[in-house]
Design a protein around this motif. Structure first.
Motif, PDB file in Angstrom:
ATOM      1  N   LEU A 215      -1.455  40.465  -2.674  1.00 37.79           N
ATOM      2  CA  LEU A 215      -1.781  39.204  -2.837  1.00 37.79           C
ATOM      3  C   LEU A 215      -2.624  39.084  -1.522  1.00 37.79           C
ATOM      4  O   LEU A 215      -3.648  38.164  -1.503  1.00 37.79           O
ATOM      5  N   PHE A 216      -2.758  39.628  -0.541  1.00 34.74           N
ATOM      6  CA  PHE A 216      -3.579  39.591   0.634  1.00 34.74           C
ATOM      7  C   PHE A 216      -5.100  40.122  -0.004  1.00 34.74           C
ATOM      8  O   PHE A 216      -5.699  39.170   0.438  1.00 34.74           O
ATOM      9  N   ARG A 217      -5.101  40.982  -0.561  1.00 36.43           N
ATOM     10  CA  ARG A 217      -6.420  41.284  -1.220  1.00 36.43           C
ATOM     11  C   ARG A 217      -7.007  40.074  -2.061  1.00 36.43           C
ATOM     12  O   ARG A 217      -8.202  39.735  -1.989  1.00 36.43           O
ATOM     13  N   ILE A 218      -6.216  39.708  -2.824  1.00 35.73           N
ATOM     14  CA  ILE A 218      -6.450  38.498  -3.499  1.00 35.73           C
ATOM     15  C   ILE A 218      -6.953  37.306  -2.882  1.00 35.73           C
ATOM     16  O   ILE A 218      -7.968  36.618  -3.213  1.00 35.73           O
ATOM     17  N   LYS A 219      -6.333  37.143  -1.807  1.00 31.87           N
ATOM     18  CA  LYS A 219      -6.771  36.068  -0.923  1.00 31.87           C
ATOM     19  C   LYS A 219      -8.168  36.230  -0.297  1.00 31.87           C
ATOM     20  O   LYS A 219      -8.904  35.273  -0.177  1.00 31.87           O
ATOM     21  N   GLN A 220      -8.515  37.667  -0.008  1.00 34.55           N
ATOM     22  CA  GLN A 220      -9.705  37.715   0.474  1.00 34.55           C
ATOM     23  C   GLN A 220     -10.621  37.480  -0.394  1.00 34.55           C
ATOM     24  O   GLN A 220     -11.838  36.922  -0.303  1.00 34.55           O
ATOM     25  N   SER A 243       0.779  32.253  -9.588  1.00 33.71           N
ATOM     26  CA  SER A 243       0.095  31.071  -9.520  1.00 33.71           C
ATOM     27  C   SER A 243       0.834  30.291  -8.309  1.00 33.71           C
ATOM     28  O   SER A 243       0.234  29.568  -7.364  1.00 33.71           O
ATOM     29  N   SER A 244       2.126  30.280  -8.403  1.00 37.04           N
ATOM     30  CA  SER A 244       2.624  29.560  -7.430  1.00 37.04           C
ATOM     31  C   SER A 244       2.546  30.133  -5.648  1.00 37.04           C
ATOM     32  O   SER A 244       2.331  29.428  -4.687  1.00 37.04           O
ATOM     33  N   GLN A 245       2.389  31.400  -5.638  1.00 34.04           N
ATOM     34  CA  GLN A 245       2.007  32.038  -4.123  1.00 34.04           C
ATOM     35  C   GLN A 245       0.646  31.734  -3.856  1.00 34.04           C
ATOM     36  O   GLN A 245       0.525  31.384  -2.912  1.00 34.04           O
ATOM     37  N   LEU A 246      -0.311  31.693  -4.928  1.00 38.04           N
ATOM     38  CA  LEU A 246      -1.593  31.220  -4.637  1.00 38.04           C
ATOM     39  C   LEU A 246      -1.872  29.991  -4.093  1.00 38.04           C
ATOM     40  O   LEU A 246      -2.419  29.395  -2.937  1.00 38.04           O
TER      41      LEU A 246
END
Length: 631
Positions: A215-220, A243-246
């Motif tokens: 999730l952290f890498r997706i955010k980056q 989807s909810s976490q994003l």
């Protein structure tokens, strides 16, 4: 006769063809059997739709995908072109009317599944039509080494006897050299003209990263590339979760999977298409017919089933020709999970036989009967009754569907969704005052821990079994909770429809198709090995690996994939980084991501140094994944 370009301009509002389209159309117009291998997004449908519009008569299009057939028919009808699809669930009298329309109503396109051609009366009606072209879409399905083999495709070559002077056009987006040879032989193509577009997508950077926190890498990635993105996941629950976490991280995101209603699918897709949201999190149900030019990033956060699917899904990025990214995020547990999902859940012959016999018993079909009988079917209820694992049973039924033994829709979504609207402490208070409901509510909470945060798919039969209550008792409690505004509760009537295409013959039925099952299982195992090789190979350009899989050799590295970038990256001084990390950990405990941020170093090097320090027993790692100096 109007020219091909004139037809393209009139109906599709384009002034010129894409690469190879014109050449394929010319080959077809010359009456030549033709094989078009065009990667996803290459515009395959134009290759048969334009020449069919130029000639008298009707084009017969054979496709295995009901959704794609419906989509193409709808698009043709929008252009005032008469088209019909003979999909499943159409009654015989309605089918007769549709075929009458094809014969006397000046229709230009008739879409059918290969299984429809196995019906003698339908085949006889088609033989009487003024067919001008036979297009076989998803032609890899004819090969036992194709990634979605369907035996009904083997019967297509029989059409050659009825239409010896009509050209065949075989189309596929993904086919290895072995599959290409199979297609030409199995369809009986006569001296076919082969048009093959290179599989190379020079503007796509193929990236593979092993990460601790996906999730952290997706955010980056999404912060660095704020353009439209697709995140592919393997199941519906992951769609909702990611989807909810994003959204909680501040990204605008929606989701798409096969269990959504047509209205929900369209709404969520339009949010993304119109860029009201940046990200759509989807299963592989998403993508068919999607042509959005400016997709910047496609991310796979779980390993794909095969390179063919991965390539097609990656190819939804960068259709505008600008640099784009196809990213696979992996972790050590992914290999086990992929093997568990794709290999351990493959049905063998005894399991397939058991599922088929129990299915017939479930619907009380006698031996020698059942042909053309239609039933409403709930997968969860069936699996619960006979204690079958759901995923393995689903795979078995998919296999029976591809063999044409039965037809089923793919929408195995739950009938009920619900969410608690009040805090957990208020739910506990309610339970203390309504002890009769306690066991049912606690079972729900234990089974679905995320039911406070979001609408959650709810398996009524499972809760009944776990709580040792009748389904009617569960429903009564749910209705009571809804009336008191404790939960939001939606019941959906979306069980699948199941149609038996053959009479029941038990082992005899399965024996006929079991040889295909063995080959399918071997193929799926080989395909997963190819995915693991792609992900784990650290010394070869990722673009080269993909092209090599499809039999295409290149000498130069792409220069933009994760391997090529790693070669350009300046080598980190391991000793200095080790010293810096030890200095940081003298004052506080840190996890690897925090260390990465503090040292401004890539994750790979940080993990390498941390592992070295752990081996030297210079560090301790705690249960919260934070590191400290060993005293």
């Amino acid at each position: 006769m109007q020219t091909a370009v004139a037809i393209l301009q009139k109906y599709w509002k384009h002034d010129s063809f894409r690469s190879l389209q014109n050449e394929i159309i010319d080959s077809v117009l010359n009456g030549q059997d033709t094989f078009a291998l065009m990667p996803t997004g290459g515009g395959k449908s134009i290759c048969f739709q334009v020449p069919a519009m130029m000639k008298e008569g009707i084009c017969l299009v054979i496709s295995p995908l009901v959704a794609l057939m419906k989509d193409q028919v709808a698009n043709l009808q929008k252009r005032n072109i008469k088209a019909i699809a003979l999909t499943g669930g159409i009654k015989s009298d309605e089918m007769i009317d549709l075929l009458d329309n094809c014969q006397f109503g000046n229709y230009k396109f008739l879409y059918v599944s290969p299984e429809r051609l196995q019906s003698d009366w339908i085949l006889n009606r088609i033989k009487s039509l003024p067919v001008n072209l036979i297009a076989i879409d998803e032609a890899h399905c004819v090969s036992q080494w194709g990634h979605d083999f369907r035996p009904a495709y083997l019967k297509i070559s029989d059409l050659k006897k009825h239409f010896p002077k009509i050209p065949f056009l075989a189309l596929t987006a993904t086919a290895t050299p072995r599959v290409q040879d199979d297609i030409i032989t199995a369809l009986g193509l006569h001296n076919p003209q082969l048009f093959q577009k290179s599989f190379e997508r020079k503007n796509i950077a193929y990236m593979v990263f092993e990460v601790e926190d996906k999730l952290f890498r997706i955010k980056q990635i999404l912060e660095k590339n704020p353009q439209p993105s697709i995140i592919y996941v393997r199941n519906r629950k992951s769609c909702l979760d990611i989807s909810s976490q994003l959204q909680s991280l501040g990204f605008k995101a929606t989701y798409y999977h096969g269990g959504l209603s047509p209205k929900e699918k369209d709404k969520n897709m339009q949010l993304w298409m119109q860029e009201d949201v940046q990200v759509i999190v989807a299963t592989n149900a998403f993508g068919m017919g999607i042509d959005k030019a400016n997709v910047k990033t496609v991310i796979h956060i779980q390993l794909p089933e095969n390179i063919e699917n991965y390539y097609q899904e990656s190819g939804r990025a960068g259709r505008n020709g600008e640099k784009s990214f196809s990213v696979v995020l992996t972790s050590p547990s992914d290999i086990f999970q992929a093997e568990n999902q794709f290999i351990r859940n493959l049905p063998d012959k005894p399991f397939l036989t058991a599922v088929y016999i129990k299915l017939c018993n479930y619907f009380q079909i006698a031996y020698g009967e059942g042909m053309d009988q239609r039933f409403t079917f709930n997968l969860n209820h069936f699996c619960l009754k006979y204690d079958f694992p759901i995923l393995k049973t689903y795979n078995a039924m998919q296999f029976l569907d591809r063999q044409g033994i039965l037809n089923l829709s793919q929408e195995f979504s739950e009938k009920i969704t619900m969410q608690f609207l009040i805090p957990s402490k208020e739910v506990i208070r309610y339970i203390s005052m309504n002890s009769n409901d306690e066991e049912i509510i606690l079972t729900i909470l234990r089974t679905y821990p995320g039911i406070y945060e979001m609408q959650t798919a709810f398996n009524l039969q499972l809760i009944a079994k776990k709580s040792n209550h009748k389904e009617s008792e569960i429903q009564a409690v749910l209705h009571k909770l809804k009336e008191k505004d404790i939960i939001e509760y939606h019941a959906k009537n979306n069980d699948t429809t199941l149609i038996f295409n053959e009479i029941r013959e038990d082992e005899r039925t399965i024996n006929r198709v079991s040889k295909y099952l063995e080959k399918q299982n071997l193929l799926k195992t080989e395909q997963l090995k190819a995915v693991l090789h792609y992900v784990n190979e650290k010394k070869t350009c990722k673009n080269k690996l993909i092209l090599d899989y499809f039999g295409e050799k290149i000498t130069n590295d792409c220069g933009i994939c994760s391997y090529c970038i790693s070669k350009k990256t300046q080598t980190v001084d391991i000793a200095s980084l080790s010293k810096e990390i030890l200095t940081l950990l003298k004052t506080e405990k840190l996890n690897s991501r925090e260390i990465q941020n503090r040292t401004n170093t890539n994750a790979k090097d940080v993990i390498f140094v941390l592992q070295e320090l752990l081996e030297k027993e210079a560090l301790l790692i705690h249960s919260n994944n934070k590191y400290s100096i060993k005293l």
